[in-house]
Design a protein around this motif. Structure first.
Motif, PDB file in Angstrom:
ATOM      1  N   HIS A 204       0.897  -1.174   0.101  1.00  0.00           N
ATOM      2  CA  HIS A 204      -0.007   0.108   0.003  1.00  0.00           C
ATOM      3  C   HIS A 204       0.889   1.162  -0.066  1.00  0.00           C
ATOM      4  CE1 HIS A 204      -2.868  -2.826   1.149  1.00  0.00           C
ATOM      5  NE2 HIS A 204      -3.703  -1.945   1.237  1.00  0.00           N
TER       6      HIS A 204
ATOM      7  N   ASN B 114       1.464   5.453  -0.402  1.00  0.00           N
ATOM      8  CA  ASN B 114       0.839   6.806  -0.401  1.00  0.00           C
ATOM      9  C   ASN B 114       1.543   7.522  -1.441  1.00  0.00           C
ATOM     10  OD1 ASN B 114      -1.096   6.173   1.613  1.00  0.00           O
ATOM     11  ND2 ASN B 114       0.598   6.533   3.161  1.00  0.00           N
TER      12      ASN B 114
ATOM     13  N   THR C 224      -3.687   6.439  -2.111  1.00  0.00           N
ATOM     14  CA  THR C 224      -3.208   5.251  -1.873  1.00  0.00           C
ATOM     15  C   THR C 224      -3.334   4.277  -2.937  1.00  0.00           C
ATOM     16  OG1 THR C 224      -3.725   5.456   0.409  1.00  0.00           O
ATOM     17  CG2 THR C 224      -3.309   3.390  -0.259  1.00  0.00           C
TER      18      THR C 224
ATOM     19  N   VAL D  61     -11.160  -0.620  -0.023  1.00  0.00           N
ATOM     20  CA  VAL D  61     -10.841   0.110  -1.198  1.00  0.00           C
ATOM     21  C   VAL D  61     -11.714   1.059  -1.438  1.00  0.00           C
ATOM     22  CG1 VAL D  61     -10.463  -0.237  -3.597  1.00  0.00           C
ATOM     23  CG2 VAL D  61      -9.290  -1.633  -1.799  1.00  0.00           C
TER      24      VAL D  61
ATOM     25  N   TYR E 236      -9.267   3.813  -2.515  1.00  0.00           N
ATOM     26  CA  TYR E 236      -7.924   3.603  -3.123  1.00  0.00           C
ATOM     27  C   TYR E 236      -7.875   3.218  -4.441  1.00  0.00           C
ATOM     28  CZ  TYR E 236      -6.605   2.546   2.128  1.00  0.00           C
ATOM     29  OH  TYR E 236      -6.571   2.416   3.251  1.00  0.00           O
TER      30      TYR E 236
END
Length: 288
Positions: free
Chosen positions: A199, A201, A206, A246, A251
């Motif tokens: 994951h 950033n 993300t 998600v 995300y």
């Protein structure tokens, strides 16, 4: 930080194996098959440039296996790891870290290459640390009969013998931030023991590297689980909580195996979490 998608080469696998119990009449709507029932797949990796570190997440099938081996996987297209790196001004010797989501050959095969006279093997990234985790390494080097054909000794043992193999310390819990590589990791056990999903950033988003939890956009609905998974019911539960997160947190999913889609978002619907939009990497991060 700058991140780049890296295409290492496309291949094909049996569509039935890729979709398990889902009927062909349904999965071909998203993943059309050829006359041999094979579907298009990518081996797409991710390169993270941050300070003096250049971290490669997975590295594809490599090129050291025999022609007979590769004949089973119908490689197609013109992509290669070296060409993708060169297009960005990099060389494999620039890589400082190779993070391996898991050790199936299509994810780590590029880690090891023949030596010059083909008498043995050597790391393909001579200046890099290779990152796995202790539980998965034990699982891969003492494989069960179901996965034995995916865990190739020539991909694994030379990593350890080189002295360049390192393990992510797993503190506990499914998700943790890693000091070793500087991004979050979700551990998932349905496909194989302790698969790791990065994951990252990046630019206010993300980005989740889906590896084999969700190989393609066609695998987003919960029952669409690969026949390759060792614990399909566990995958079902892992996917359920994953896609809810998600969709809720907006995300971006980065697909390793979807030959035609690099990124997507998810949305909640009356039928559950479904595909929202697909994007190229450039459309999201490099458009002006």
């Amino acid at each position: 930080m700058t991140i780049y998608p890296i295409e290492t080469g496309n291949f094909k696998l049996d569509g039935g194996a890729m979709f398990g119990v889902v009927p062909k009449s349904i999965w071909t709507r998203t993943n059309p098959a050829d006359n041999n029932n094979m579907i298009d797949l990518a081996a797409r990796c991710l390169l993270i440039e941050e300070g003096k570190r250049l971290i490669l997440i997975d590295n594809g099938l490599g090129n050291k296996q025999s022609e007979k081996f590769f004949s089973y996987y119908y490689r197609w297209g013109n992509h290669s790891l070296d060409k993708s790196l060169a297009a960005l001004g990099f060389h494999r010797d620039d890589i400082t870290d190779v993070f391996l989501t898991h050790l199936h050959f299509d994810h780590c095969g590029g880690s090891i290459q023949w030596n010059k006279d083909k008498t043995g093997y050597e790391p393909a990234f001579k200046n890099a640390k290779f990152w796995s985790n202790a539980e998965h390494w034990q699982w891969a080097t003492n494989p069960n009969a179901r996965e034995k054909a995916s865990f190739l000794k020539e991909n694994l043992l030379p990593m350890e013998e080189s002295g360049h193999l390192y393990f992510i310390d797993r503190i506990g819990g499914a998700f943790q931030n890693t000091s070793e590589v500087g991004f979050g990791v979700l551990f998932a056990d349905g496909h194989t023991e302790k698969q790791m999903l990065p994951h990252i950033n990046y630019k206010g988003k993300t980005v989740v590297f889906t590896a084999d939890l969700i190989p393609t956009v066609g695998h987003i609905p919960l029952p669409y689980v690969m026949g390759y998974d060792t614990r399909p019911l566990l995958t079902l539960g892992e996917k359920s909580s994953f896609v809810e997160t998600v969709a809720e947190k907006d995300y971006l999913l980065f697909f390793e195996h979807d030959a035609h889609n690099q990124l997507c978002t998810l949305k909640k619907t009356e039928k559950g979490v479904r595909l929202d939009q697909t994007f190229t990497f450039d459309e999201v991060f490099n458009s002006h």
